[in-house]
Motif scaffolding. Structure first.
Motif, PDB file in Angstrom:
ATOM      1  N   ASN A  23      45.225  45.948  79.283  1.00 32.70           N
ATOM      2  CA  ASN A  23      45.795  47.181  78.367  1.00 32.70           C
ATOM      3  C   ASN A  23      44.918  46.935  77.024  1.00 32.70           C
ATOM      4  O   ASN A  23      45.169  47.504  76.119  1.00 32.70           O
ATOM      5  CB  ASN A  23      47.263  47.117  78.064  1.00 32.70           C
ATOM      6  CG  ASN A  23      47.889  47.472  79.094  1.00 32.70           C
ATOM      7  OD1 ASN A  23      47.874  46.795  80.146  1.00 32.70           O
ATOM      8  ND2 ASN A  23      48.678  48.560  79.016  1.00 32.70           N
ATOM      9  N   GLY A  24      43.862  46.296  76.844  1.00 33.46           N
ATOM     10  CA  GLY A  24      42.973  46.102  75.646  1.00 33.46           C
ATOM     11  C   GLY A  24      43.842  45.550  74.609  1.00 33.46           C
ATOM     12  O   GLY A  24      43.616  45.992  73.459  1.00 33.46           O
ATOM     13  N   ASN A  25      44.559  44.681  74.913  1.00 38.00           N
ATOM     14  CA  ASN A  25      45.498  43.779  73.973  1.00 38.00           C
ATOM     15  C   ASN A  25      46.254  44.631  73.216  1.00 38.00           C
ATOM     16  O   ASN A  25      46.409  44.656  71.996  1.00 38.00           O
ATOM     17  CB  ASN A  25      44.509  43.165  73.123  1.00 38.00           C
ATOM     18  CG  ASN A  25      44.219  41.811  73.881  1.00 38.00           C
ATOM     19  OD1 ASN A  25      44.786  40.781  74.207  1.00 38.00           O
ATOM     20  ND2 ASN A  25      42.624  41.813  73.940  1.00 38.00           N
ATOM     21  N   ASP A  26      46.941  45.750  73.755  1.00 33.86           N
ATOM     22  CA  ASP A  26      47.626  46.753  73.025  1.00 33.86           C
ATOM     23  C   ASP A  26      48.997  46.876  74.027  1.00 33.86           C
ATOM     24  O   ASP A  26      48.809  47.478  75.149  1.00 33.86           O
ATOM     25  CB  ASP A  26      46.939  47.977  72.689  1.00 33.86           C
ATOM     26  CG  ASP A  26      47.631  48.789  71.945  1.00 33.86           C
ATOM     27  OD1 ASP A  26      48.332  48.423  70.870  1.00 33.86           O
ATOM     28  OD2 ASP A  26      47.664  50.114  72.306  1.00 33.86           O
ATOM     29  N   PRO A  27      50.209  46.729  73.433  1.00 25.10           N
ATOM     30  CA  PRO A  27      50.630  46.499  71.984  1.00 25.10           C
ATOM     31  C   PRO A  27      50.934  44.933  71.812  1.00 25.10           C
ATOM     32  O   PRO A  27      50.937  44.416  72.936  1.00 25.10           O
ATOM     33  CB  PRO A  27      51.924  47.187  71.889  1.00 25.10           C
ATOM     34  CG  PRO A  27      52.611  47.220  73.479  1.00 25.10           C
ATOM     35  CD  PRO A  27      51.339  47.370  74.294  1.00 25.10           C
ATOM     36  N   LEU A  28      50.574  44.485  70.714  1.00 20.58           N
ATOM     37  CA  LEU A  28      50.952  43.047  70.537  1.00 20.58           C
ATOM     38  C   LEU A  28      51.653  43.029  69.111  1.00 20.58           C
ATOM     39  O   LEU A  28      51.184  43.865  68.450  1.00 20.58           O
ATOM     40  CB  LEU A  28      49.671  42.308  70.551  1.00 20.58           C
ATOM     41  CG  LEU A  28      48.731  41.926  71.653  1.00 20.58           C
ATOM     42  CD1 LEU A  28      47.421  41.056  71.590  1.00 20.58           C
ATOM     43  CD2 LEU A  28      49.571  41.136  72.895  1.00 20.58           C
ATOM     44  N   HIS A  29      52.741  42.036  69.110  1.00 22.00           N
ATOM     45  CA  HIS A  29      53.384  41.773  68.053  1.00 22.00           C
ATOM     46  C   HIS A  29      53.552  40.340  67.692  1.00 22.00           C
ATOM     47  O   HIS A  29      54.224  39.870  68.285  1.00 22.00           O
ATOM     48  CB  HIS A  29      54.824  42.722  67.865  1.00 22.00           C
ATOM     49  CG  HIS A  29      55.396  42.911  66.388  1.00 22.00           C
ATOM     50  ND1 HIS A  29      55.808  41.887  65.922  1.00 22.00           N
ATOM     51  CD2 HIS A  29      55.567  44.103  65.832  1.00 22.00           C
ATOM     52  CE1 HIS A  29      56.146  42.274  64.700  1.00 22.00           C
ATOM     53  NE2 HIS A  29      56.032  43.571  64.841  1.00 22.00           N
ATOM     54  N   LYS A  30      52.816  39.904  66.646  1.00 19.82           N
ATOM     55  CA  LYS A  30      52.492  38.323  66.365  1.00 19.82           C
ATOM     56  C   LYS A  30      54.039  38.174  66.044  1.00 19.82           C
ATOM     57  O   LYS A  30      54.408  36.993  66.677  1.00 19.82           O
ATOM     58  CB  LYS A  30      51.635  37.937  65.523  1.00 19.82           C
ATOM     59  CG  LYS A  30      51.483  36.660  65.106  1.00 19.82           C
ATOM     60  CD  LYS A  30      50.139  36.418  64.178  1.00 19.82           C
ATOM     61  CE  LYS A  30      50.208  34.765  64.127  1.00 19.82           C
ATOM     62  NZ  LYS A  30      49.053  34.666  63.040  1.00 19.82           N
ATOM     63  N   ARG A  31      54.344  38.569  64.948  1.00 19.18           N
ATOM     64  CA  ARG A  31      55.864  37.746  64.138  1.00 19.18           C
ATOM     65  C   ARG A  31      56.993  38.163  65.161  1.00 19.18           C
ATOM     66  O   ARG A  31      57.840  37.159  65.346  1.00 19.18           O
ATOM     67  CB  ARG A  31      56.171  38.696  63.052  1.00 19.18           C
ATOM     68  CG  ARG A  31      54.955  38.287  62.022  1.00 19.18           C
ATOM     69  CD  ARG A  31      55.439  39.036  60.632  1.00 19.18           C
ATOM     70  NE  ARG A  31      54.501  38.557  59.654  1.00 19.18           N
ATOM     71  CZ  ARG A  31      53.333  39.249  59.242  1.00 19.18           C
ATOM     72  NH1 ARG A  31      53.215  40.373  59.869  1.00 19.18           N
ATOM     73  NH2 ARG A  31      52.578  38.888  58.347  1.00 19.18           N
ATOM     74  N   GLY A  32      56.834  39.251  66.130  1.00 17.17           N
ATOM     75  CA  GLY A  32      58.112  39.340  66.943  1.00 17.17           C
ATOM     76  C   GLY A  32      57.897  38.310  67.999  1.00 17.17           C
ATOM     77  O   GLY A  32      59.270  37.840  68.476  1.00 17.17           O
ATOM     78  N   ALA A  33      56.817  38.068  68.688  1.00 17.01           N
ATOM     79  CA  ALA A  33      56.572  36.772  69.545  1.00 17.01           C
ATOM     80  C   ALA A  33      57.178  35.400  69.003  1.00 17.01           C
ATOM     81  O   ALA A  33      58.104  34.858  69.704  1.00 17.01           O
ATOM     82  CB  ALA A  33      55.351  36.608  69.966  1.00 17.01           C
ATOM     83  N   VAL A  34      57.048  35.284  67.761  1.00 20.85           N
ATOM     84  CA  VAL A  34      57.376  33.816  67.291  1.00 20.85           C
ATOM     85  C   VAL A  34      58.901  34.095  67.275  1.00 20.85           C
ATOM     86  O   VAL A  34      59.529  33.034  67.610  1.00 20.85           O
ATOM     87  CB  VAL A  34      56.781  33.669  65.676  1.00 20.85           C
ATOM     88  CG1 VAL A  34      57.564  32.471  65.296  1.00 20.85           C
ATOM     89  CG2 VAL A  34      55.347  33.500  65.872  1.00 20.85           C
ATOM     90  N   ARG A  35      59.451  35.152  66.749  1.00 21.39           N
ATOM     91  CA  ARG A  35      60.745  35.195  66.461  1.00 21.39           C
ATOM     92  C   ARG A  35      61.637  35.182  67.996  1.00 21.39           C
ATOM     93  O   ARG A  35      62.733  34.356  68.127  1.00 21.39           O
ATOM     94  CB  ARG A  35      61.552  36.450  65.698  1.00 21.39           C
ATOM     95  CG  ARG A  35      61.025  36.622  64.262  1.00 21.39           C
ATOM     96  CD  ARG A  35      61.867  37.515  63.387  1.00 21.39           C
ATOM     97  NE  ARG A  35      61.605  38.845  64.050  1.00 21.39           N
ATOM     98  CZ  ARG A  35      60.648  39.771  63.372  1.00 21.39           C
ATOM     99  NH1 ARG A  35      59.984  39.444  62.720  1.00 21.39           N
ATOM    100  NH2 ARG A  35      60.648  40.928  64.263  1.00 21.39           N
ATOM    101  N   LEU A  36      60.867  35.750  68.887  1.00 23.85           N
ATOM    102  CA  LEU A  36      61.729  35.929  70.118  1.00 23.85           C
ATOM    103  C   LEU A  36      61.625  34.553  70.826  1.00 23.85           C
ATOM    104  O   LEU A  36      62.905  33.982  71.399  1.00 23.85           O
ATOM    105  CB  LEU A  36      60.933  36.796  71.088  1.00 23.85           C
ATOM    106  CG  LEU A  36      61.248  37.120  72.527  1.00 23.85           C
ATOM    107  CD1 LEU A  36      62.817  37.722  72.356  1.00 23.85           C
ATOM    108  CD2 LEU A  36      60.340  38.024  73.136  1.00 23.85           C
ATOM    109  N   LEU A  37      60.506  33.716  70.608  1.00 24.38           N
ATOM    110  CA  LEU A  37      60.452  32.427  71.247  1.00 24.38           C
ATOM    111  C   LEU A  37      61.178  31.349  70.413  1.00 24.38           C
ATOM    112  O   LEU A  37      61.981  30.537  71.235  1.00 24.38           O
ATOM    113  CB  LEU A  37      58.965  31.967  71.296  1.00 24.38           C
ATOM    114  CG  LEU A  37      58.260  32.645  72.263  1.00 24.38           C
ATOM    115  CD1 LEU A  37      56.540  32.401  71.869  1.00 24.38           C
ATOM    116  CD2 LEU A  37      58.363  32.101  73.790  1.00 24.38           C
TER     117      LEU A  37
END
Length: 782
Positions: free
Chosen positions: A706-720
């Protein structure tokens, strides 16, 4: 024998050598897992040659025999030279001989009749020796020792195949009245005796206390600087590990430091040597000829000449692939530069151990590539220096591996009920399928092979089945090589850049029906990376545990994968030049996966809104695939993943990570058992990256469909963070319900999101018996 060892200048063995030899002479199978250059070869050669010497008194001059298995032909040839040197004072009592696909036919009969130390590889054992066992009967009847060198390389699907080949060997030995002792040599590994037991099916004693002297090793972790270039979505791009390694090799050569740079690809090795030579020509033209490349694909005499030039000091710098890592003796090096984390801590220490082999101090430098794992390691040295090396993971019970070996065993000698314990508990499920496919037929108390073709040709133990795609030069019709069916879509699609023996080719067409890729020589200023999309469905959940209100699960899945496009990247900088669409058919794969779900409550706690849910899951999935090689002996290109905001089978937001081989290879199971540590490291890798919104060092994947879209860095940190709060303190035991304790470790793929993002090629799905309808190349192709 003692006199022969002393003639080599060795007065006394190290303690670990003496202990291993003692166990071997007592009849105990033993694994020696000590550092590079700690004399593992001598530990098994002393008892083996001593026993052969005793056996030379037999009337036929061969009262005892030994079989040596190496993962590569080069290592077997290197070991044969060592044995000849050591046994020279013993006269003709020890007769070592290499038996592989290159052995002339006129020599083979002599080796079968008179050789008492036969050096070969698992491929030749599988295809050449075991199917012809009546011609090897006198050798097998006298077989006292089986030496398995560099046994840590037998992992994943390849390791699982080798484990079944060894069980077939043990069965035939028993038929001829012998019960050989297995002697294994391994790089430092976690629980080497457990891995050795899985491989051989026998209890194995462990010798892991290295008593050899060691010089000081200074270890540097080197992160390339950020450049002004921008990658996908405007992400910052670091200087490549290739360019940094060439700079370091240049500086070391100018200072007269004897060095090897280990590079992961053949192309990288050639590139680093060329760049280094260009840089040296600006400083001192006489130094240019003192740097070279070393890789597989060279002729044996070219490799030997390079090894001699490095030994003598004529060569100061060498850019080498792992062809130089396995056992080939290179001593007297001052420094080792490692271009990119080699995939496992075991390989890292194996490569670093090449420096300072004469006991003097040495330097090792790990140059980080621009990906999550390398970046995490240079910022968290404790993950390298305070952790034991990985467990070697393999699964002999994988039905896709077991089925063709049961056919091969039945062709060698009809299979009986008594044999089934040897091949493992999965036999009960696989045998009826083989009968239904009319590959085996049961008569009275035994199963017989029913076909005319050779059963050993049903599987290529280094591949995953399917007809290999032949790579043919368009103008000349010359066959350049082959590529596994499962990898063809992503490596030899139309427009792909293909490397062969230092030459670059462009793929003009891929004919999937005839399994042929036509290529022509070219020199494009770019490399290509395939992109794919993936959908996944759950077939069966083997085990699950609560993680807060969410769940962590392990089981069987079906993956549908389609290569949709490829990127062109500039060679030195990695800059993306463009993307080209492809029209290739989808493939399906039945394999094993680990997956985790999150609930509405967890999403609320992590402040994940519907707008950023897909990007947060996708980013966590990319990073977790990048980090898994730290916990399982796999490469990120061996595993795949999918992330979906609402998966139809779980009805929840779900992230999957799966093995990329039919039936699995054990990596997903390992991920399940180490999930807390694995996902904690994933969270830390994302959080500590200095980029603003995500880059190749943390959450971007080179394989993302998907061409690295969508990606959300801060959301991933909070989720983990929220997910890990609910992780149980104790991990599930190594025994998964419904599975034997002889663990699994399967190769897989990389991540995707709502639109079923893909980050890794999958293998074609087959039932166990379908593999068996694929005859492969000739009988003696060891």
């Amino acid at each position: 024998m003692i006199a022969a060892v002393q003639a080599c200048g060795i007065e006394h063995p190290w303690a670990h050598q003496a202990l291993a030899a003692e166990h071997a002479l007592d009849g105990d199978s033993v694994v020696v897992a000590t550092g590079t250059a700690s004399g593992k070869s001598l530990a098994y050669l002393v008892p083996v040659l001593s026993t052969l010497l005793d056996g030379s008194d037999a009337p036929n001059g061969r009262g005892a025999t030994a079989l040596y298995l190496a993962p590569t032909k080069a290592l077997a040839a290197d070991q044969c030279r060592s044995v000849k040197e050591l046994s020279q004072p013993l006269g003709s009592a020890v007769r070592p001989a290499v038996y592989d696909g290159d052995t002339p036919f006129e020599e083979r009969e002599w080796i079968r009749q008179y050789g008492n130390y036969v050096l070969t590889n698992p491929d030749m054992l599988h295809r050449g020796i075991l199917p012809s066992h009546p011609r090897w009967s006198s050798f097998l009847k006298s077989l006292r020792y089986v030496v398995i060198d560099e046994c840590h390389t037998y992992r994943g699907v390849f390791g699982s195949h080798v484990a079944q080949v060894l069980r077939r060997l043990r069965r035939l030995c028993a038929r001829y009245g012998s019960s050989p002792v297995f002697l294994l040599a391994s790089a430092t590994a976690a629980e080497p005796s457990v891995a050795a037991r899985r491989l051989t099916g026998l209890p194995v004693v462990e010798v892991a206390d290295d008593a050899s002297p060691r010089g000081e090793l200074v270890f540097a972790l080197w992160e390339p600087p950020l450049t002004d270039l921008r990658g996908e979505k405007g992400a910052p791009v670091r200087r490549t590990a290739t360019a940094e390694t060439a700079d370091l090799l240049t500086d070391l050569t100018v200072q007269g430091v004897r060095s090897v740079a280990f590079v992961r690809s053949r192309r990288g090795a050639e590139l680093i040597s060329v760049i280094t030579q260009e840089k040296l020509s600006e400083v001192d033209r006489s130094l240019v000829r003192r740097v070279a490349a070393y890789r597989g694909g060279y002729l044996p005499e070219e490799r030997r000449a390079l090894e001699r030039a490095l030994h003598s000091g004529e060569l100061l710098g060498l850019a080498a692939t792992t062809a130089l890592e396995l056992g080939v003796d290179v001593s007297g090096l001052d420094a080792v530069v490692i271009a990119g984390y080699p995939g496992t801590r075991a390989s890292l220490w194996q490569q670093a151990g090449r420096a300072g082999r004469s006991g003097q101090g040495a330097l090792a430098v790990l140059v980080a590539r621009d990906d999550p794992l390398d970046t995490f390691l240079v910022h968290h040295p404790e993950a390298l220096f305070d952790q034991p090396v990985e467990s070697t993971v393999l699964d002999p019970d994988n039905p896709y591996v077991l089925a063709p070996h049961l056919c091969a065993a039945a062709a060698e000698l009809p299979l009986t009920e008594e044999d089934l314990d040897l091949f493992g508990p999965a036999c009960a499920d696989v045998l009826p399928q083989l009968e239904a496919a009319k590959l085996l037929r049961r008569r009275t108390k035994a199963w017989h092979w029913t076909r005319r073709e050779r059963a050993a040709d049903l599987t290529d133990i280094r591949g995953a089945g399917g007809r290999p795609v032949q790579i043919v030069e368009e103008g000349t019709g010359r066959l350049l090589g082959t590529v596994d069916a499962g990898a063809a879509h992503s490596t030899v699609h139309e427009g792909a850049v293909h490397l062969h023996q230092g030459r670059t080719y462009l793929v003009r067409s891929l004919d999937l029906e005839d399994s042929v890729a036509l290529v022509e020589q070219a020199d494009p200023p770019y490399s290509t990376v395939a992109r794919d999309t993936t959908a996944i469905s759950i077939l069966e959940t083997d085990t699950e545990i609560p993680w807060g209100t969410g769940r962590l699960c392990y089981g069987s899945v079906e993956v549908t994968n389609q290569v949709v496009s490829y990127l062109r990247r500039r060679l030195i900088t990695g800059e993306v030049l463009g993307e080209t669409k492809l029209d290739l058919p989808p493939r399906t794969l039945r394999t094993r996966a680990v997956w985790w779900t999150v609930t509405e409550d967890q999403l609320d706690e992590a402040r994940i809104t519907p707008e950023i849910l897909g990007g947060s899951l996708h980013a966590a999935e990319h990073a977790s695939i990048g980090m898994l090689p730290l916990f399982a002996t796999c490469d990120r290109w061996d595993i795949g993943g999918v992330s979906v905001p609402l998966h139809p089978d779980t009805l929840l937001p779900t992230v999957f990570v799966y093995d990329g081989h039919p039936g699995g290879a054990g990596f997903a199971e390992r991920a399940f058992h180490t999930a807390r540590a694995w996902l904690s490291a994933t969270r830390e890798a994302i959080a500590s990256c200095e980029c603003e919104a995500g880059c190749p060092s943390c959450i971007q994947s080179p394989k993302c469909g998907n061409g690295n879209d969508p990606l959300h860095k801060r959301g991933a940190v909070r989720l983990l963070t929220v997910l890990l709060r609910g992780a149980p303190e104790e991990q599930p035991t190594e025994e998964t319900p419904g599975k034997p304790t002889e663990g699994t470790d399967r190769p897989g793929e990389e991540s995707r999101t709502p639109t079923e993002r893909t980050d890794q090629p999958a293998e074609e799905s087959r039932t166990p018996t379908e593999d068996s309808r694929m005859p492969t190349e000739g009988a003696e192709a060891g």
